[in-house]
Design a protein around this motif. Structure first.
Motif, PDB file in Angstrom:
ATOM      1  N   ARG A  72       0.890  -1.337   0.046  1.00 33.67           N
ATOM      2  CA  ARG A  72      -0.104  -0.009  -0.007  1.00 33.67           C
ATOM      3  C   ARG A  72       0.801   1.271  -0.034  1.00 33.67           C
ATOM      4  O   ARG A  72       2.082   1.107   0.503  1.00 33.67           O
ATOM      5  CB  ARG A  72      -0.849   0.125   1.071  1.00 33.67           C
ATOM      6  N   PHE A  73       0.389   2.370  -0.671  1.00 32.94           N
ATOM      7  CA  PHE A  73       1.037   3.552  -0.356  1.00 32.94           C
ATOM      8  C   PHE A  73       0.462   4.404   0.932  1.00 32.94           C
ATOM      9  O   PHE A  73      -0.699   4.305   1.230  1.00 32.94           O
ATOM     10  CB  PHE A  73       0.719   4.595  -1.572  1.00 32.94           C
ATOM     11  N   LEU A  74       1.625   4.932   1.554  1.00 27.36           N
ATOM     12  CA  LEU A  74       1.242   5.792   2.723  1.00 27.36           C
ATOM     13  C   LEU A  74       2.394   7.028   2.742  1.00 27.36           C
ATOM     14  O   LEU A  74       3.218   7.030   2.247  1.00 27.36           O
ATOM     15  CB  LEU A  74       1.884   4.880   4.047  1.00 27.36           C
ATOM     16  N   LEU A  75       1.759   7.897   3.377  1.00 28.49           N
ATOM     17  CA  LEU A  75       2.153   9.263   3.624  1.00 28.49           C
ATOM     18  C   LEU A  75       3.481   8.784   4.521  1.00 28.49           C
ATOM     19  O   LEU A  75       3.444   8.184   5.479  1.00 28.49           O
ATOM     20  CB  LEU A  75       1.680  10.541   4.091  1.00 28.49           C
ATOM     21  N   ILE A 121       0.465  13.335  -4.429  1.00 25.43           N
ATOM     22  CA  ILE A 121      -0.800  13.661  -4.208  1.00 25.43           C
ATOM     23  C   ILE A 121      -1.225  15.036  -4.269  1.00 25.43           C
ATOM     24  O   ILE A 121      -2.328  15.359  -4.852  1.00 25.43           O
ATOM     25  CB  ILE A 121      -1.101  13.166  -2.496  1.00 25.43           C
ATOM     26  N   ALA A 122      -0.351  15.820  -3.772  1.00 26.16           N
ATOM     27  CA  ALA A 122      -0.552  17.202  -3.947  1.00 26.16           C
ATOM     28  C   ALA A 122       1.040  17.896  -3.877  1.00 26.16           C
ATOM     29  O   ALA A 122       1.813  17.148  -3.890  1.00 26.16           O
ATOM     30  CB  ALA A 122      -1.145  17.986  -2.909  1.00 26.16           C
ATOM     31  N   GLU A 123       1.077  19.199  -4.112  1.00 25.49           N
ATOM     32  CA  GLU A 123       2.501  19.959  -4.222  1.00 25.49           C
ATOM     33  C   GLU A 123       3.095  19.652  -2.831  1.00 25.49           C
ATOM     34  O   GLU A 123       2.530  20.174  -1.764  1.00 25.49           O
ATOM     35  CB  GLU A 123       2.342  21.284  -4.551  1.00 25.49           C
ATOM     36  N   GLY A 124       4.103  18.867  -2.718  1.00 29.50           N
ATOM     37  CA  GLY A 124       5.106  18.697  -1.571  1.00 29.50           C
ATOM     38  C   GLY A 124       4.423  17.624  -0.590  1.00 29.50           C
ATOM     39  O   GLY A 124       4.528  17.603   0.589  1.00 29.50           O
ATOM     40  N   MET A 125       3.593  16.766  -1.438  1.00 25.43           N
ATOM     41  CA  MET A 125       2.913  15.803  -0.484  1.00 25.43           C
ATOM     42  C   MET A 125       2.796  14.615  -1.581  1.00 25.43           C
ATOM     43  O   MET A 125       2.412  14.580  -2.509  1.00 25.43           O
ATOM     44  CB  MET A 125       1.524  16.132  -0.173  1.00 25.43           C
ATOM     45  N   ALA A 126       3.599  13.370  -0.972  1.00 27.33           N
ATOM     46  CA  ALA A 126       3.680  12.306  -1.951  1.00 27.33           C
ATOM     47  C   ALA A 126       3.481  11.267  -0.538  1.00 27.33           C
ATOM     48  O   ALA A 126       3.601  10.967   0.148  1.00 27.33           O
ATOM     49  CB  ALA A 126       5.098  12.388  -2.195  1.00 27.33           C
ATOM     50  N   ALA A 127       3.125   9.938  -1.334  1.00 23.85           N
ATOM     51  CA  ALA A 127       2.669   8.881  -0.932  1.00 23.85           C
ATOM     52  C   ALA A 127       3.698   7.670  -1.324  1.00 23.85           C
ATOM     53  O   ALA A 127       4.127   7.649  -2.458  1.00 23.85           O
ATOM     54  CB  ALA A 127       1.238   8.288  -0.906  1.00 23.85           C
ATOM     55  N   PHE A 128       4.190   6.861  -0.424  1.00 19.34           N
ATOM     56  CA  PHE A 128       5.437   6.086  -0.798  1.00 19.34           C
ATOM     57  C   PHE A 128       5.111   4.361  -0.339  1.00 19.34           C
ATOM     58  O   PHE A 128       4.418   4.112   0.378  1.00 19.34           O
ATOM     59  CB  PHE A 128       6.631   6.159  -0.009  1.00 19.34           C
ATOM     60  N   ARG A 129       5.802   3.436  -1.459  1.00 17.48           N
ATOM     61  CA  ARG A 129       5.670   2.175  -1.161  1.00 17.48           C
ATOM     62  C   ARG A 129       6.926   1.601  -1.547  1.00 17.48           C
ATOM     63  O   ARG A 129       7.425   1.913  -2.713  1.00 17.48           O
ATOM     64  CB  ARG A 129       4.281   1.489  -2.052  1.00 17.48           C
ATOM     65  N   LEU A 130       7.301   0.738  -0.702  1.00 13.06           N
ATOM     66  CA  LEU A 130       8.726  -0.179  -0.953  1.00 13.06           C
ATOM     67  C   LEU A 130       8.317  -0.825  -2.429  1.00 13.06           C
ATOM     68  O   LEU A 130       7.493  -1.657  -2.430  1.00 13.06           O
ATOM     69  CB  LEU A 130       9.081  -0.997   0.018  1.00 13.06           C
ATOM     70  N   SER A 131       9.413  -0.636  -3.352  1.00 19.31           N
ATOM     71  CA  SER A 131       9.537  -1.376  -4.685  1.00 19.31           C
ATOM     72  C   SER A 131      10.748  -2.333  -4.702  1.00 19.31           C
ATOM     73  O   SER A 131      11.794  -1.745  -4.597  1.00 19.31           O
ATOM     74  CB  SER A 131       9.584  -0.247  -5.753  1.00 19.31           C
ATOM     75  N   GLU A 132      10.405  -3.431  -4.984  1.00 18.34           N
ATOM     76  CA  GLU A 132      11.627  -4.667  -4.923  1.00 18.34           C
ATOM     77  C   GLU A 132      12.494  -4.403  -6.131  1.00 18.34           C
ATOM     78  O   GLU A 132      13.677  -4.311  -6.113  1.00 18.34           O
ATOM     79  CB  GLU A 132      11.026  -5.764  -5.010  1.00 18.34           C
TER      80      GLU A 132
END
Length: 374
Positions: A111-114, A183-194
């Motif tokens: 999942r993507f999380l802030l 998501i917005a300017e200065g806001m991103a969500a992350f998810r570990l990528s193998e």
């Protein structure tokens, strides 16, 4: 009372000042150590944030305690320091510390999380509920049988994980190994990528395996020499020329040594990766899904396995040649002396193991007796 310890620090280290000030970066509290799970073992380990002197960028030092088996002390001028341990501070890639955080929060389930949510979730997880400092650990075999302090209750946040998340440039580091959703300017969500993780680690291994970098690490060159490959120094070049004269292809030999350097460089990352991530990285060096990683090195190492001696040949009489040869051997000195002993009147050894035969026999008085035949 303050104690004295001997430490080894890298040259390019700018530690925080003893007193806090408004100019101190928020991510580098004065003299604050971080207690975080080790990225491979999960056991508590000590880290220290610092600033690099050349550009002021943030980094992390891993603290390793080199303790002698027997008690030792240091001499500092006229003072005797009873603590004979040596603390070694070595820079560590912060991504190694971020991997357990990302794996625990974004990989399972995927999942993507802030960023803030990632670190707050990890801080309250069981993996980061570490035992209090300076207590015996159940996993320490040397402390087996001694009293072990219970772990802290679940739900208690680990401030050190939050400090790791507040380190300068942490989101930039996460982008190297994570899929990102803006998501917005200065806001991103992350998810570990193998995929991104393997690509990042392979670039690190490639830099370490370059000849000029590789030769700076004695542990790597010793590992190469242990496999009989040596390093491509002046002596190694002489070895290459010698082997080429013996009929071996120079290109094949250089390819083998390059692959061996990759393998040895990979071993440097193993202590900082979970078994899952290390296997993922190691398997990426296989030419295909059906072959093993490092095929040239694997083939070479198999050629070093000693060949078993041939089976003994059989003689025409049915026995082995080895047994026939053993019959012709001279008797030992002890056997030769026993052969000269006078055995006249002595019973043979097999006489003690024969069956006894019992038969009736007439004796005086008309009574019957028994006679034992041996």
């Amino acid at each position: 009372m303050a104690s004295t310890s001997f430490v080894i620090l890298p040259k390019d280290v700018l530690l925080p000042s003893a007193s806090s000030s408004s100019s101190s970066p928020a991510s580098l509290p004065p003299r604050r150590f971080w207690r975080l799970p080790h990225p491979k073992t999960g056991l508590p380990a000590m880290y220290l944030p610092y600033q690099r002197a050349k550009d002021g960028s943030a980094g992390v030092l891993e603290i390793q305690n080199v303790a002698p088996e027997e008690e030792r002390c240091w001499f500092l001028g006229e003072e005797v320091v009873s603590d004979g341990k040596l603390l070694v501070f070595t820079p560590i890639d912060p991504i190694f510390l971020l991997l357990p955080v990302l794996e625990a929060t974004t990989a399972s389930p995927s999942r993507f999380l802030l960023a803030d949510h990632i670190f707050s979730t990890a801080a309250s997880s069981a993996a980061y509920s570490l035992a209090p400092p300076f207590v015996n650990l159940a996993s320490d075999v040397k402390q087996k049988g001694k009293e072990v302090a219970p772990p802290p209750p679940e739900g208690v946040e680990s401030d050190d994980v939050l400090l790791l998340g507040g380190m300068e440039g942490v989101e930039k580091l996460m982008r190297r190994v994570c899929d990102v959703q803006e998501i917005a300017e200065g806001m991103a969500a992350f998810r570990l990528s193998e995929k991104l993780l393997v690509s990042y680690l392979r670039r690190k291994v490639a830099r370490l395996s370059k000849q000029e970098t590789f030769e700076r690490f004695p542990s790597l060159t010793r590992g190469l020499a242990k496999d009989g490959l040596g390093d491509l120094t002046a002596d190694g070049e002489g070895e290459v020329v010698k082997e080429e004269k013996e009929g071996k292809k120079l290109d094949d030999l250089l390819a083998l040594k390059a692959e061996a350097r990759l393998y040895q460089s990979l071993s440097l990352l193993k202590p900082y990766l979970s078994p899952t991530h290390f296997t993922l990285l190691s398997n990426s060096y296989a030419p295909s899904a059906t072959t093993q990683p490092f095929p040239l090195l694997t083939k070479y190492l198999k050629s070093l396995v000693p060949v078993l001696p041939p089976m003994p040949t059989t003689t025409s009489s049915g026995g082995s040649a080895a047994s026939a040869a053993s019959k012709k051997r001279k008797p030992t000195q002890g056997v030769a002396k026993l052969a000269k002993v006078d055995t006249k009147g002595m019973k043979t050894m097999d006489s003690f193991f024969k069956k006894r035969v019992v038969e009736d026999k007439e004796v005086e008085g008309g009574k019957k007796g028994v006679k034992v035949k041996e």
